[in-house]
Scaffold this motif. Sequence first.
Motif: not given
Length: 179
Positions: A91, A120, A128-133, A135-136, A138-139
Amino acid sequence: MSRNLTLTPDVPSNRTGRAEVVAVVAFGANLGDREASIRTAAERIARLPLVSDVKLSSLFETVAVRLDGPAPDAPGYLNAVALVTTRLAPEILLGMLHAIEDEHGRVRQERWGDRTLDLDLVAYGDETSDDPRVQLPHPRAAERLFVLEPWLELDADARLVGYGRIADLVAELRARGEG
């Protein structure tokens, strides 16, 4: 289009306690001096605290893509990928990438619009991260040849967590005529 670039800044000893990780950063620009913007941004990333190495791919020319698909009448993009060895938290790294975009005059008025510089955070090791701030991964990384091809150039064995080998993703997108 042009040769790879490796930038290795002087880095103090590890005081963060965080292990080094290789982050994948995608670069894109379709306004202004695109090549200078990408190279200057890579040099700026190399000077960030807790960054010990930056390997920049060749530059790839691509057609602009809008929400509704390719836009051949829009200014074309130059794209690249960098492998960034860092101890910055994802982050924090992403925040610094946004600051570098701002330094290059990035204006966020239109999603998928023209830009002086787009950075990006595509992947951060195997996190991995689903946090909207942040995302890992990258979607949309697995769908973009302009990200995957330069990444593959830098690392023939690269993998995108949750998707598999980059070489396989590139082959699949090419076979479908996508990307």
